[in-house]
Design a protein around this motif. Structure first.
Motif, PDB file in Angstrom:
ATOM      1  N   LYS A  12       2.366   3.238  -3.181  1.00  0.00           N
ATOM      2  CA  LYS A  12       1.571   4.163  -3.986  1.00  0.00           C
ATOM      3  C   LYS A  12       1.618   5.599  -3.477  1.00  0.00           C
ATOM      4  O   LYS A  12       1.285   6.516  -4.225  1.00  0.00           O
ATOM      5  N   TYR A  13       2.000   5.775  -2.211  1.00  0.00           N
ATOM      6  CA  TYR A  13       1.974   7.150  -1.689  1.00  0.00           C
ATOM      7  C   TYR A  13       3.249   7.574  -0.968  1.00  0.00           C
ATOM      8  O   TYR A  13       3.358   8.722  -0.542  1.00  0.00           O
ATOM      9  N   SER A  36       0.832  -1.211   0.000  1.00  0.00           N
ATOM     10  CA  SER A  36       0.000   0.000   0.000  1.00  0.00           C
ATOM     11  C   SER A  36       0.861   1.252   0.000  1.00  0.00           C
ATOM     12  O   SER A  36       0.549   2.236  -0.687  1.00  0.00           O
ATOM     13  N   PRO A  76       4.304   5.067  -9.536  1.00  0.00           N
ATOM     14  CA  PRO A  76       3.145   4.524 -10.262  1.00  0.00           C
ATOM     15  C   PRO A  76       3.246   3.007 -10.376  1.00  0.00           C
ATOM     16  O   PRO A  76       4.335   2.457 -10.488  1.00  0.00           O
ATOM     17  N   LEU A  77       2.099   2.355 -10.327  1.00  0.00           N
ATOM     18  CA  LEU A  77       2.058   0.898 -10.485  1.00  0.00           C
ATOM     19  C   LEU A  77       1.069   0.560 -11.601  1.00  0.00           C
ATOM     20  O   LEU A  77      -0.004  -0.028 -11.340  1.00  0.00           O
TER      21      LEU A  77
END
Length: 312
Positions: free
Chosen positions: A228-229, A225, A307-308
């Motif tokens: 992403k941030y 998780s 980015p994924l």
């Protein structure tokens, strides 16, 4: 002794993740009975000043590895499970386990004899979607459908977490929720152990002592998780790297195959990396440009994730 008076003991567990041979690996040890375990040990209030200092001390003592940055994951202490198991002895105290996550780019061989780097997806083979739905998932899906039966809530939960229908999208961050579902359905070895019954046939993934596979699932889900941030992926990378190597690292953690061009464009747009003007010849093909974390990010600039963009 009445349950309300049995007392508790606090233990600390470490999920230490690194990249080795294009795989996400976790530092593991062996318990007294030879089972695979995370580095863990008790917290002694009279001796240990803080949880983190105690954690660092026993991880080094057990594995020879010195931790860098760590963050607390969660506190585990569910009743009705062998894990966290009660302590031995006449007082039989309830054990509460506090899990921590640590990342390192130093994945050299662990110096302690019973410490090793073990591929994370050996414990969760159903989480590896880089080649599509893995074979290990087929057995689980059949088991989940049999467990759900006519129970609409069980079936809906299974379909949502394992993306069993086109209406559901695979969410790579829900590692713990999937493991807990499999535990509830009795499809992992730990569930059989805690209920004192034979292990299910073809139970996928390596089992772990006590509640350690649950703690590891929490750590992997948190890391996926955070990709992403927060730029946490760079904590696993060497000082110089290629964009191909960065993508491979992201895929190893996320368990997904990423779109090459979109990933590279996205990384360059973030401004998190900068070219060094040097080339690497260790890729086995054409020389690839080497990058490093940008000076702005290294100096504590505004944090953002990578980015994924998964392949369709």
């Amino acid at each position: 002794m009445p349950v309300g008076e049995q007392g508790v003991r606090i233990s600390l567990s470490a999920v230490v993740i690194a990249l080795r041979d294009r795989q996400a690996c976790v530092l593991t040890t062996e318990s007294e009975d030879g089972a695979t375990a995370l580095p863990f040990g008790p917290f002694a209030p009279a001796r240990d000043r803080t949880f983190e200092l105690a954690l660092r001390a026993f991880v080094t003592a057990q594995t020879g590895f010195h931790l860098g940055f760590v963050e607390q994951l969660y506190t585990f202490g569910d009743a009705g499970r062998d894990s966290p198991r009660a302590t031995p002895g006449p007082d039989h105290r309830r054990e509460i386990s506090i899990g921590y996550l640590a990342l390192t780019a130093d994945a050299t061989a662990a110096p302690a004899a019973d410490a090793r780097w073990t591929p994370v997806l050996d414990f969760f083979p159903w989480e590896d979607r880089r080649q599509g739905c893995p074979a290990a998932a087929d057995t689980l899906i059949a088991g989940l459908r049999a467990w759900a039966g006519d129970d609409a809530r069980r079936l809906a939960r299974s379909e949502r977490l394992f993306a069993l229908t086109p209406a559901h999208r695979w969410n790579e961050g829900r590692v713990l929720e999937r493991y807990e579902l499999l535990y509830e359905a009795g499809l992992v070895a730990e569930a059989a152990r805690d209920q004192e019954r034979p292990a299910p046939p073809l139970a996928p993934g390596r089992a772990m002592v006590s509640d350690h596979r649950r703690i590891l699932a929490t750590g992997l889900g948190r890391l996926r998780s955070k990709l992403k941030y927060r730029p946490v992926l760079f904590d696993l990378m060497p000082p110089l790297f290629t964009l191909s190597g960065l993508q491979t690292a992201a895929e190893a953690i996320a368990g997904l195959t990423l779109h090459k061009q979109n990933f590279r464009r996205g990384v360059e747009r973030t401004g998190l990396v900068e070219a060094t003007g040097r080339l690497s010849t260790g890729t086995g093909g054409r020389p690839a440009e080497l990058f490093r974390v940008s000076s702005a990010e290294a100096q504590g600039g505004e944090a953002m994730g990578l980015p994924l963009p998964a392949q369709r």
